[in-house]
Enzyme design. Sequence first.
Site, PDB file in Angstrom:
ATOM      1  N   SER A   1       0.787  -1.239   0.000  1.00 25.05           N
ATOM      2  CA  SER A   1       0.000   0.000   0.000  1.00 25.05           C
ATOM      3  C   SER A   1       0.812   1.278   0.000  1.00 25.05           C
ATOM      4  O   SER A   1       0.277   2.346  -0.266  1.00 25.05           O
ATOM      5  CB  SER A   1      -0.957   0.015   1.198  1.00 25.05           C
ATOM      6  OG  SER A   1      -0.245  -0.174   2.407  1.00 25.05           O
TER       7      SER A   1
ATOM      8  N   ASP B   1      -3.410   7.626   8.558  1.00 26.69           N
ATOM      9  CA  ASP B   1      -4.225   6.669   9.298  1.00 26.69           C
ATOM     10  C   ASP B   1      -3.327   5.849  10.211  1.00 26.69           C
ATOM     11  O   ASP B   1      -2.252   6.307  10.590  1.00 26.69           O
ATOM     12  CB  ASP B   1      -5.067   5.797   8.343  1.00 26.69           C
ATOM     13  CG  ASP B   1      -4.205   4.989   7.372  1.00 26.69           C
ATOM     14  OD1 ASP B   1      -2.971   4.869   7.602  1.00 26.69           O
ATOM     15  OD2 ASP B   1      -4.758   4.463   6.389  1.00 26.69           O
TER      16      ASP B   1
ATOM     17  N   HIS C   1      -0.253   4.575   7.472  1.00 28.41           N
ATOM     18  CA  HIS C   1       0.211   5.251   6.254  1.00 28.41           C
ATOM     19  C   HIS C   1       0.458   6.741   6.469  1.00 28.41           C
ATOM     20  O   HIS C   1      -0.355   7.415   7.101  1.00 28.41           O
ATOM     21  CB  HIS C   1      -0.822   5.096   5.137  1.00 28.41           C
ATOM     22  CG  HIS C   1      -1.174   3.685   4.832  1.00 28.41           C
ATOM     23  ND1 HIS C   1      -2.311   3.066   5.342  1.00 28.41           N
ATOM     24  CD2 HIS C   1      -0.544   2.757   4.076  1.00 28.41           C
ATOM     25  CE1 HIS C   1      -2.356   1.810   4.903  1.00 28.41           C
ATOM     26  NE2 HIS C   1      -1.297   1.603   4.148  1.00 28.41           N
TER      27      HIS C   1
END
Length: 359
Positions: A45, A329, A332
């Site tokens: 991600s 978050d 990240h």
Amino acid sequence: MNVSAFLPAVCGFGFLLLLLNAAGVESRQVQGGYHWYTMFMFGDSFVDTGNLPKTSRRSALSRQWHYPYGTFNGGRIGNPLGRFSNYLVQSDIIAQMLGRLEAPPAYKRTMKHYCDQSGMTFAVGGSGVYQVPDNLPTLAKQIYNFKRLIKDGSITKWHLADSVALVAVSGNDYAHAANSSDISSMIGLIRNVTDGIAVNVKKLQKLGVKKVLVNNLHPVGCTPWLSRANNYTVCDARANMAASFHNTYLTESLSKTKNVHILDLNTAFTKIVNHGPREGSSKLSKRFEHKLTPCCESFDPEGYCGQLGNNSEKLYSVCTNPEQYFYWDSVHPTQAGWEAVMKQLHKPMLHFLTQNRHH
């Protein structure tokens, strides 16, 4: 899904514009002060630009397609981009450093038998070197997809002539062992993961990729996911030690491999978020009012940013000034966070890319 099983991992960068000369020989030229590279992104991600499915019902694996993801300013509804951030991710920032507007298109969102001149992103949020929950494509599977596109001619010698790959493995392989007290087993797992990264880097080179950038492991103990237990005041020292082991073994595994450059995320993150008495006080660190607290926080420690209840009520809070937060978050960085990280790594990365380059 337990969000702890979704440590990022993250991916990506520059791109290339190949110009054919009159004799039909492939060549690279500098345009507007930039040398164009074709970029191929692999991993998780940190560099995924939209390979996970876009679903109407949000979940931990589809949240990046829903508000508040993609909101450049937390006070307005933005346009979710399939990226795990408030806007851009690591690969986008690197792409911009190399003269592009954003990272290469996602593999899953590209028409068949086509590869953009800027390259392609194969990275998938939540993936790792080995099989992780939700049956996501491993690093090897992503490289298999890359190989298949080379074989069918979608990715050509033209794309590979001055290519750069990024490999971003950010910790998903370790999520299930996060609370393990068996040190020897953890060390064994770390060695297997770092050796697996090295094996896959060599696969990319055999397939024709000219240069490879490899992320080392960021200080995972400083992620909000782990610092939340201490009210976002201190990092988890044990998790950061595991990251240090990972990075030592990664350097060892890649030490004899040429045309590989390790992007030292660990040092770059630490200079910003580490709360030691003499650390985390750099100019870049002072840019962020909130270093360990996330901009978007789920009410439930096991929940996720953007989560909704049965009646569509918000089960999270989101800040209105993400540029003051390093983390977006639970795991990240914000776009501002990524910009601060890559600013530190820009010069050595460019030095590596320009070494032994032929025009």
